[in-house]
Design an enzyme around this catalytic site. Structure first.
Site, PDB file in Angstrom:
ATOM      1  N   ALA A 325       0.839  -1.200   0.000  1.00  0.00           N
ATOM      2  CA  ALA A 325       0.000   0.000   0.000  1.00  0.00           C
ATOM      3  C   ALA A 325       0.878   1.256   0.000  1.00  0.00           C
ATOM      4  O   ALA A 325       1.948   1.255  -0.619  1.00  0.00           O
ATOM      5  CB  ALA A 325      -0.986  -0.034   1.155  1.00  0.00           C
ATOM      6  N   SER A 326       0.490   2.262   0.734  1.00  0.00           N
ATOM      7  CA  SER A 326       1.176   3.549   0.652  1.00  0.00           C
ATOM      8  C   SER A 326       2.616   3.515   1.144  1.00  0.00           C
ATOM      9  O   SER A 326       3.362   4.461   0.923  1.00  0.00           O
ATOM     10  CB  SER A 326       0.405   4.595   1.452  1.00  0.00           C
ATOM     11  OG  SER A 326      -0.910   4.662   0.975  1.00  0.00           O
ATOM     12  N   THR A 327       3.005   2.433   1.844  1.00  0.00           N
ATOM     13  CA  THR A 327       4.383   2.403   2.333  1.00  0.00           C
ATOM     14  C   THR A 327       5.381   2.309   1.188  1.00  0.00           C
ATOM     15  O   THR A 327       6.579   2.466   1.396  1.00  0.00           O
ATOM     16  CB  THR A 327       4.604   1.207   3.270  1.00  0.00           C
ATOM     17  OG1 THR A 327       4.221   0.011   2.599  1.00  0.00           O
ATOM     18  CG2 THR A 327       3.807   1.363   4.549  1.00  0.00           C
ATOM     19  N   ILE A 328       4.891   2.095  -0.039  1.00  0.00           N
ATOM     20  CA  ILE A 328       5.795   2.043  -1.182  1.00  0.00           C
ATOM     21  C   ILE A 328       6.150   3.447  -1.656  1.00  0.00           C
ATOM     22  O   ILE A 328       7.106   3.659  -2.386  1.00  0.00           O
ATOM     23  CB  ILE A 328       5.160   1.200  -2.312  1.00  0.00           C
ATOM     24  CG1 ILE A 328       6.248   0.562  -3.181  1.00  0.00           C
ATOM     25  CG2 ILE A 328       4.222   2.017  -3.167  1.00  0.00           C
ATOM     26  CD1 ILE A 328       7.040  -0.489  -2.453  1.00  0.00           C
ATOM     27  N   LYS A 329       5.366   4.440  -1.177  1.00  0.00           N
ATOM     28  CA  LYS A 329       5.516   5.803  -1.701  1.00  0.00           C
ATOM     29  C   LYS A 329       6.895   6.416  -1.461  1.00  0.00           C
ATOM     30  O   LYS A 329       7.428   7.078  -2.369  1.00  0.00           O
ATOM     31  CB  LYS A 329       4.397   6.701  -1.142  1.00  0.00           C
ATOM     32  CG  LYS A 329       3.050   6.405  -1.792  1.00  0.00           C
ATOM     33  CD  LYS A 329       1.908   7.124  -1.116  1.00  0.00           C
ATOM     34  CE  LYS A 329       0.569   6.731  -1.731  1.00  0.00           C
ATOM     35  NZ  LYS A 329      -0.552   7.192  -0.922  1.00  0.00           N
TER      36      LYS A 329
END
Lengths: 632, 376
Positions: A325-329
């Site tokens: 999820a957003s932790t890849i950002k």
């Protein structure tokens, strides 16, 4: 005189007798010579052969199993040790009435019905001189009660042996694994003839991976036995070489906190030292008690564990594959900055939706009304999806793939434990191979927010975050810290192994992204600002909330109305302290609703505990120095 | 005539010693004492240094020597007179044992008389040759067909009874001893040849009538590894005991085969293996040598006997001793099947010591009494 003589002729009788005696003596001599040659053959020519046979008759070689190496955490707290265990043994050839003896034993200590059944099975199979265990793992009170009565019970004795014990029980059970009785298949392979039927062998986790190190070398006891197989005397003893003891990189306190804070949730926590690759904590919940496995687990207990829908035997930290999820950002942010797609000042307007040019499909931001004008810092702080939709499309899937691969995504982590999974780093090549279809631009869009085909394991994520923390230096993840030789009492440290170094044209980008991640917590608009209250250290973090169902995600504050199995997965990554990080953490909570809500507090507490333990003073970092970096 | 010189050589001893006055042959007595002594030492070693069996055996041996001396005092006429009665008594005892005997290991061989367990087979082993000796020496030699036929009948009766027990080994011994008596009396070679042919032809039929355990014994003898923990165990363990003894042996009370009880029946039938293990090839050879000396001395007596009765008896005694030695050592060393015959005077066991000593007493008595031939 050929006819029968009517009278006795003494001289003729004597002649006949003497002649016949000579014949008999001749035959006798032949027989005696035969016997003599036989004796000569047996006693002199074949003496060495029969001597060996006699030796084989009386000498039995019995193995002495070596004590297994002890496992410590990095501070010397015992994680696995050997404790004495007592078993009740029955020598049948000393017992006249076996049933009567059993009745008398049962009047002193209770014997489980299934142990009794096993006992009778063994009695039927084993030769009568072989002692048969009646009850394993006697409690101390049972041992005491039996010891007092042992003189009334001829042929009954208490035998002590070492048993593996895991003092922390379920804490770190997946990581440590367990030992259990050797399987017949393993015994048949028996590398180096080190094992026998009574050996315990590492069955999972660290115990399995470092079996060779921990096992040691068995000793030998040569005993003389009589024809009944009873020991007459010990001829020769060669003591076993104990297995090496090992210090793990694990910090038992962090491990315990991870388990405690995950609580009833299914999930995983991995904490890593970014400068060595050493795993500080690796928790997977729900867990199990490894001590149950040590003497061979009961079938009912095992079935209960394996039938549990939450899969307590499954090591989520190594094998659980989740959408990041957003932790890849933050990784994507690094990629776009490094590839000059944007600068830190570039802004994009976020209306709350994103549509690919020439298509009609609408991609939503997590905040339906949008974030307005957004730069990179704001995009990370508030986790602006639309910003990263743009970034992903502008960068293109091939460049995303090429940039993120060195962080370890999509590859099996080279950890010193078995079973780590690779996850999925989405790319057109991967999709063609595994899904059999072409890559669409839309796939790129959702890859930008860590959804779609993305899959990472908690370990992968922790290592990747650690790489940002260490500014591009990635080390081989490992749980072995040092080896303690039990014979010379020396401790040999295991040196860290660099795995890969990611070099950016502008090394300052590492700090920029770290500072933007700090803002996720520090900034009042940050998604993880909830953990900032009372926070003693400057931490960098990023939340993630992976969608499980197509439910409206806007009212996540009313999550308790949603059934647990439909709540989103919560992810949080963090490292600290800024500017010199010592620890990087990845937390995954299945159905944890939102990263900020359930995952972030776990990461905070683990990092804080670790930094306090290390004696790092709070509020250490000067804010301005980072701002100066920002100005460049 | 040169041949008859031995017959007329005997001259009265004018200054008789004590032994001579007691009609005792000194060298033979010495050899028997030596043999018994070796037996006692072997027994001591076989029984882990315990004295109990040694003392019991010593008492029997002393009893045996007393019987020997006592029997030697009887005039030869008594032996002749006693022969049919002894034979009859042994025959009746064999029948009694079949009817009331103690059953041990599937065979009825023992008769428990309270103070001693009597084995009538042992008695018959001496009673039969004594009877044959009397019968053959009463007729002209070489024996005519009538004498041969009656002799065979005398042999066949106890043979059948012993086979019925069943005790194949002893039955064979009885048969062989009977044939030996006929042979040294000058039995025509033609009869011997015919007998051999009949025996060979009867062998498969005999196999058919054998008990399972007897067949098993023979098969095990042919291949001991057939059943290494069962019936072949005795042969294998005794060969290991002998073989591990080597040239000089392991020493008294040493040797794992005996001391750790791997060797079965170490005090009785397999005592030779104990000697072989503890005293080696040299010890075993020494024992065989003493036996040969006993046999030689007995044969010497046989040659010097004044009549065929004495000759035949002494030769029978020599042959019985020889047969026991060959069968026992052959069995222990794995050359012959396990027939369960003891080593005379060495194995622990009661009746065989006394009966053998009595037999040697008769030999001494016959030689030393100034007897004249009764039949001339």
């Amino acid at each position: 005189m050929t006819e029968a003589a009517p009278l006795k002729n003494p001289i003729q009788e004597y002649r006949i007798f003497r002649r016949r005696i000579l014949v008999a003596v001749a035959i006798g001599v032949i027989l005696v010579l035969t016997l003599t040659f036989r004796l000569l053959d047996l006693q002199i020519l074949q003496h060495p052969y029969y001597d060996t046979l006699a030796l084989g008759n009386r000498i039995r070689t019995l193995p002495i199993n070596p004590p297994r190496g002890i496992l410590y955490d990095r501070h010397g707290i015992v994680l696995a040790e050997n404790v004495p265990s007592y078993e009740l043994v029955v020598h049948r050839d000393d017992i006249r009435n076996l049933k009567d003896t059993l009745h008398r034993i049962e009047s002193i200590v209770p014997i489980r019905r299934q142990d009794l059944r096993l006992f009778w099975q063994l009695v039927r199979v084993e030769p009568p001189y072989e002692p048969v265990p009646l009850q394993r793992d006697l409690s101390t009170t049972s041992v005491a009660r039996l010891a007092v009565n042992l003189n009334h019970l001829p042929g009954v004795s208490i035998r002590a042996h070492l048993k593996r014990f895991y003092p922390l029980g379920p804490i770190g059970a997946h990581l440590l694994g367990y030992v259990g009785p050797i399987h017949s298949g393993e015994l048949r392979r028996n590398p180096g003839h080190l094992y026998n039927a009574e050996s315990d062998v590492g069955q999972d986790g660290f115990e399995q991976s470092y079996e060779n190190l921990l096992y040691g070398i068995p000793g030998i006891r040569e005993v003389e036995v009589n024809v009944q197989g009873r020991l007459v005397r010990v001829v020769h003893t060669q003591p076993p070489v104990p297995g090496d003891s090992v210090y793990l990189t694990i910090d038992a306190r962090l491990q315990a906190i991870a388990h405690e804070m995950l609580g009833q949730n299914a999930g995983a926590v991995v904490a890593v030292d970014p400068h060595t690759g050493g795993i500080l904590a690796m928790a997977s919940t729900p867990s199990f008690n490894p001590n149950r496995f040590v003497n061979g687990i009961r079938e009912a207990t095992y079935r209960k564990l394996s039938d549990n829908l939450l899969q307590p035997l499954f090591n989520r930290a190594l094998q659980g594959e989740y959408a990041p999820a957003s932790t890849i950002k933050p990784f994507l942010a690094l990629a776009v900055l490094d590839d000059h797609v944007i600068t830190t000042r570039t802004t994009i307007f976020c209306p709350g939706t994103f549509v690919l040019p020439g298509t009609t499909h609408v991609y939503h931001d997590w905040q339906p009304w949008g974030h307005g004008i957004t730069n990179l810092r704001k995009a990370l702080t508030q986790s602006v999806d639309v910003f990263f939709y743009h970034m992903a499309v502008d960068l293109g899937i091939h460049r995303i793939d090429a940039f993120l691969r060195p962080f370890g995504f999509g590859q099996k982590p080279d950890i010193d434990l078995a079973g780590a999974r690779a996850g999925v780093l989405p790319s057109p090549g991967w999709k063609l191979k595994h899904m059999g279809g072409p890559w669409y631009e839309g796939d790129t869009v959702i890859s930008g927010i860590g959804q779609g085909y993305w899959l990472v394991t908690p370990l992968q994520m922790a290592v990747a975050v650690g790489t940002i923390a260490a500014r591009g230096h990635r080390y081989r993840p490992r749980v072995i810290h040092a080896i303690a030789n039990p014979t010379n009492h020396r401790v040999y440290p295991v040196l860290p192994e660099p795995a890969r170094t990611i070099r950016l044209d502008r090394p300052g980008l590492w700090r920029i992204v770290a500072r933007d991640m700090e803002s996720v917590i520090k900034n009042p608009t940050g998604t993880a600002h909830g953990i900032d209250y009372g926070l003693k250290y400057a931490l960098a973090g990023k939340t993630g909330t992976a969608q499980i169902s197509n439910r409206d995600r806007s009212d996540f504050m009313n999550y308790h109305l949603i059934p647990k199995s439909e709540r989103d997965n919560a992810v949080f990554i963090a490292f600290g302290p800024i500017p010199h990080p010592e620890i990087a953490v990845a937390v995954f909570v299945q159905h944890g609703v939102a990263g900020a809500l359930t995952a972030a507090p776990i990461a905070r507490r683990i990092i804080e505990t670790y930094l306090e333990e290390r004696g790092i003073p709070p509020h250490q970092y000067p804010y301005r120095s980072l701002d100066r970096d920002r100005g460049s | 005539m040169n041949d008859s010189s031995a017959y007329i050589r005997h001259t009265p001893n004018l200054n008789p010693s004590l032994l001579s006055r007691l009609h005792i042959d000194g060298p033979l007595l010495l050899e028997l004492v030596l043999l018994s002594a070796m037996g006692l030492i072997a027994l001591f070693g076989a029984d882990h240094g315990e004295l109990e069996l040694v003392v019991r055996q010593l008492i029997r041996i002393l009893l045996g020597f007393a019987v020997l001396v006592a029997v030697a005092q009887l005039p030869p006429a008594y032996y002749r007179l006693a022969a049919p009665w002894l034979y009859l008594a042994a025959l009746i005892l064999l029948i009694v044992v079949l009817a009331f005997g103690q059953r041990s290991l599937g065979a009825q061989r023992w008769l428990d008389l309270g103070f001693v367990r009597l084995q009538p087979t042992e008695l018959m082993l001496l009673a039969l040759p004594l009877m044959l000796t009397r019968h053959l020496s009463n007729h002209t030699l070489p024996p005519d067909w009538r004498t041969v036929a009656t002799s065979l009948l005398l042999i066949a009766m106890p043979l059948a009874l012993i086979l019925k027990e069943p005790d194949l080994g002893s039955a064979l011994l009885i048969g062989v001893i009977g044939i030996f008596c006929l042979f040294v009396s000058g039995l025509n070679w033609r009869y011997l040849a015919i007998g051999a042919v009949i025996l060979c032809a009867a062998a498969p039929i005999a196999w058919h009538f054998m008990h399972q355990y007897q067949k098993e014994r023979i098969l095990i003898f042919l291949n001991p590894e057939r059943d290494p923990l069962g019936a072949g165990y005795h042969i294998i363990q005794s060969q290991i005991a002998l073989g591990s003894g080597g040239l000089f042996g392991q020493g008294l009370l040493h040797g794992s085969q005996t001391q750790l009880d791997f060797l079965p029946e170490s005090t009785t039938d397999f005592i030779f293996a104990v000697i072989g293990e503890q005293f080696g090839f040299l010890g075993a050879l020494a024992l065989v040598m003493i036996f040969l000396l006993v046999i030689q001395r007995t044969l010497r007596s046989a040659i010097r006997m004044p009549d065929h009765f004495g000759r035949l008896w002494a030769a029978s005694m020599a042959f019985i001793t020889f047969l026991y030695v060959v069968v026992n050592i052959g069995m222990v060393s794995g050359l012959l099947p396990v027939v369960g015959e003891p080593l005379p005077l060495v194995s622990f066991g009661g009746s065989s010591v006394v009966t053998l000593m009595a037999g040697f007493g008769v030999v001494m008595g016959l030689e030393h009494h100034q007897s004249t031939s009764w039949n001339t």
